[in-house]
Design a protein around this motif. Structure first.
Motif, PDB file in Angstrom:
ATOM      1  N   VAL A  37      26.030 -72.724 -21.005  1.00  0.00           N
ATOM      2  CA  VAL A  37      25.879 -73.177 -19.631  1.00  0.00           C
ATOM      3  C   VAL A  37      26.434 -74.590 -19.561  1.00  0.00           C
ATOM      4  CG1 VAL A  37      24.254 -73.705 -17.780  1.00  0.00           C
ATOM      5  CG2 VAL A  37      23.805 -71.771 -19.309  1.00  0.00           C
ATOM      6  N   LEU A  38      27.416 -74.802 -18.713  1.00  0.00           N
ATOM      7  CA  LEU A  38      27.927 -76.142 -18.477  1.00  0.00           C
ATOM      8  C   LEU A  38      27.040 -76.761 -17.409  1.00  0.00           C
ATOM      9  CD1 LEU A  38      29.965 -78.438 -18.810  1.00  0.00           C
ATOM     10  CD2 LEU A  38      31.386 -77.297 -17.086  1.00  0.00           C
ATOM     11  N   ARG A  95      23.523 -75.620  -8.027  1.00  0.00           N
ATOM     12  CA  ARG A  95      24.503 -74.650  -7.534  1.00  0.00           C
ATOM     13  C   ARG A  95      25.102 -73.956  -8.757  1.00  0.00           C
ATOM     14  NH1 ARG A  95      27.621 -78.163  -5.688  1.00  0.00           N
ATOM     15  NH2 ARG A  95      29.508 -78.010  -6.890  1.00  0.00           N
ATOM     16  N   LEU A  96      25.218 -72.636  -8.705  1.00  0.00           N
ATOM     17  CA  LEU A  96      25.824 -71.877  -9.794  1.00  0.00           C
ATOM     18  C   LEU A  96      27.259 -71.538  -9.455  1.00  0.00           C
ATOM     19  CD1 LEU A  96      22.962 -69.317 -10.580  1.00  0.00           C
ATOM     20  CD2 LEU A  96      23.323 -71.590 -11.552  1.00  0.00           C
ATOM     21  N   GLN A  97      28.133 -71.630 -10.464  1.00  0.00           N
ATOM     22  CA  GLN A  97      29.543 -71.295 -10.289  1.00  0.00           C
ATOM     23  C   GLN A  97      30.062 -70.650 -11.571  1.00  0.00           C
ATOM     24  OE1 GLN A  97      30.332 -75.555  -9.283  1.00  0.00           O
ATOM     25  NE2 GLN A  97      31.852 -74.625  -7.943  1.00  0.00           N
ATOM     26  N   ASP A  98      31.217 -70.028 -11.474  1.00  0.00           N
ATOM     27  CA  ASP A  98      31.955 -69.522 -12.638  1.00  0.00           C
ATOM     28  C   ASP A  98      31.082 -68.659 -13.552  1.00  0.00           C
ATOM     29  OD1 ASP A  98      34.126 -71.036 -11.707  1.00  0.00           O
ATOM     30  OD2 ASP A  98      33.438 -72.795 -12.818  1.00  0.00           O
ATOM     31  N   VAL A 128      28.806 -64.292 -20.256  1.00  0.00           N
ATOM     32  CA  VAL A 128      28.383 -65.179 -21.349  1.00  0.00           C
ATOM     33  C   VAL A 128      28.328 -66.657 -20.973  1.00  0.00           C
ATOM     34  CG1 VAL A 128      29.161 -63.610 -23.152  1.00  0.00           C
ATOM     35  CG2 VAL A 128      30.750 -65.316 -22.253  1.00  0.00           C
ATOM     36  N   SER A 129      28.623 -67.009 -19.736  1.00  0.00           N
ATOM     37  CA  SER A 129      28.613 -68.429 -19.386  1.00  0.00           C
ATOM     38  C   SER A 129      28.457 -68.629 -17.884  1.00  0.00           C
ATOM     39  CB  SER A 129      29.917 -69.102 -19.848  1.00  0.00           C
ATOM     40  OG  SER A 129      31.005 -68.586 -19.107  1.00  0.00           O
ATOM     41  N   MET A 130      28.137 -69.855 -17.513  1.00  0.00           N
ATOM     42  CA  MET A 130      28.104 -70.263 -16.103  1.00  0.00           C
ATOM     43  C   MET A 130      28.102 -71.779 -16.039  1.00  0.00           C
ATOM     44  SD  MET A 130      24.222 -69.657 -14.756  1.00  0.00           S
ATOM     45  CE  MET A 130      22.800 -70.348 -15.575  1.00  0.00           C
ATOM     46  N   THR A 131      28.337 -72.284 -14.847  1.00  0.00           N
ATOM     47  CA  THR A 131      28.273 -73.713 -14.578  1.00  0.00           C
ATOM     48  C   THR A 131      27.123 -73.961 -13.616  1.00  0.00           C
ATOM     49  OG1 THR A 131      30.656 -73.985 -14.890  1.00  0.00           O
ATOM     50  CG2 THR A 131      29.521 -75.702 -13.622  1.00  0.00           C
ATOM     51  N   MET A 132      26.282 -74.934 -13.937  1.00  0.00           N
ATOM     52  CA  MET A 132      25.192 -75.367 -13.064  1.00  0.00           C
ATOM     53  C   MET A 132      25.441 -76.814 -12.664  1.00  0.00           C
ATOM     54  SD  MET A 132      21.708 -73.945 -14.887  1.00  0.00           S
ATOM     55  CE  MET A 132      20.689 -74.042 -13.410  1.00  0.00           C
ATOM     56  N   THR A 133      25.556 -77.074 -11.380  1.00  0.00           N
ATOM     57  CA  THR A 133      25.737 -78.441 -10.893  1.00  0.00           C
ATOM     58  C   THR A 133      24.453 -78.871 -10.211  1.00  0.00           C
ATOM     59  OG1 THR A 133      28.091 -78.021 -10.576  1.00  0.00           O
ATOM     60  CG2 THR A 133      27.159 -79.944  -9.454  1.00  0.00           C
ATOM     61  N   PHE A 134      23.855 -79.957 -10.708  1.00  0.00           N
ATOM     62  CA  PHE A 134      22.588 -80.457 -10.186  1.00  0.00           C
ATOM     63  C   PHE A 134      22.816 -81.611  -9.217  1.00  0.00           C
ATOM     64  CE2 PHE A 134      21.572 -78.617 -14.312  1.00  0.00           C
ATOM     65  CZ  PHE A 134      20.519 -77.767 -13.971  1.00  0.00           C
ATOM     66  N   THR A 135      22.070 -81.602  -8.128  1.00  0.00           N
ATOM     67  CA  THR A 135      22.121 -82.680  -7.131  1.00  0.00           C
ATOM     68  C   THR A 135      20.694 -82.994  -6.673  1.00  0.00           C
ATOM     69  OG1 THR A 135      22.413 -81.075  -5.341  1.00  0.00           O
ATOM     70  CG2 THR A 135      24.417 -82.076  -6.261  1.00  0.00           C
ATOM     71  N   ASP A 136      20.535 -84.127  -6.034  1.00  0.00           N
ATOM     72  CA  ASP A 136      19.246 -84.450  -5.418  1.00  0.00           C
ATOM     73  C   ASP A 136      19.086 -83.611  -4.163  1.00  0.00           C
ATOM     74  OD1 ASP A 136      18.139 -86.941  -6.880  1.00  0.00           O
ATOM     75  OD2 ASP A 136      20.241 -87.448  -6.531  1.00  0.00           O
ATOM     76  N   LYS A 137      17.851 -83.186  -3.892  1.00  0.00           N
ATOM     77  CA  LYS A 137      17.589 -82.524  -2.617  1.00  0.00           C
ATOM     78  C   LYS A 137      17.632 -83.573  -1.533  1.00  0.00           C
ATOM     79  CE  LYS A 137      14.907 -78.605  -4.125  1.00  0.00           C
ATOM     80  NZ  LYS A 137      13.553 -78.044  -4.255  1.00  0.00           N
ATOM     81  N   ALA A 138      18.244 -83.225  -0.433  1.00  0.00           N
ATOM     82  CA  ALA A 138      18.367 -84.226   0.644  1.00  0.00           C
ATOM     83  C   ALA A 138      17.830 -83.692   1.945  1.00  0.00           C
ATOM     84  CB  ALA A 138      19.822 -84.629   0.845  1.00  0.00           C
TER      85      ALA A 138
END
Length: 122
Positions: free
Chosen positions: A8-9, A105-108, A112-122
């Motif tokens: 997981v990236l 947010r999940l992408q790609d 066997v893999s995925m990307t997770m991008t973390f942000t602050d809730k706004a």
């Protein structure tokens, strides 16, 4: 990047560091951060990214601590929400109810893999 069975990236676009540790329920699992196997937590600083794998291979249990809030997630292969395909995804999330300060947010997503991008809730 190391040749993990699953990875997981994780990308931190939030304002503060995110502490990544193993879920205590996965007591014999070790996490792999950018190819380094560890029983110790990893701090993902703002604007940085890390490839996370586990010695379990098929899934991983992580505890993400952000702004004093612990969030437990199981990441692994499960059905894609729109198809019958099996993709790496979030199997369970202790904050499915929308609580906590961190959004992702999940992408790609592949088997066997995925990307997770973390942000602050706004």
């Amino acid at each position: 990047m190391a040749d993990f069975k699953n990875t997981v990236l994780m990308i931190n676009q939030a304002k503060a560091g995110i502490r990544i540790d193993r879920d205590p329920n996965f007591d014999d699992m070790k996490l792999i951060f950018d190819g380094v196997t560890s029983m110790s937590p990893y701090t993902l600083e703002p604007g940085k990214q890390v490839h996370v794998g586990s010695t379990y291979g098929a899934d991983m249990g992580v505890c993400l601590t952000y702004a004093g809030d612990d969030r437990y997630m199981e990441l692994g292969m499960g059905p894609d929400s729109g198809t019958d395909l099996k993709v790496f995804s979030v199997i369970s999330d202790s904050e499915d109810d929308g609580s906590g300060p961190l959004a992702y947010r999940l992408q790609d997503q592949t088997a066997v893999s995925m990307t997770m991008t973390f942000t602050d809730k706004a």
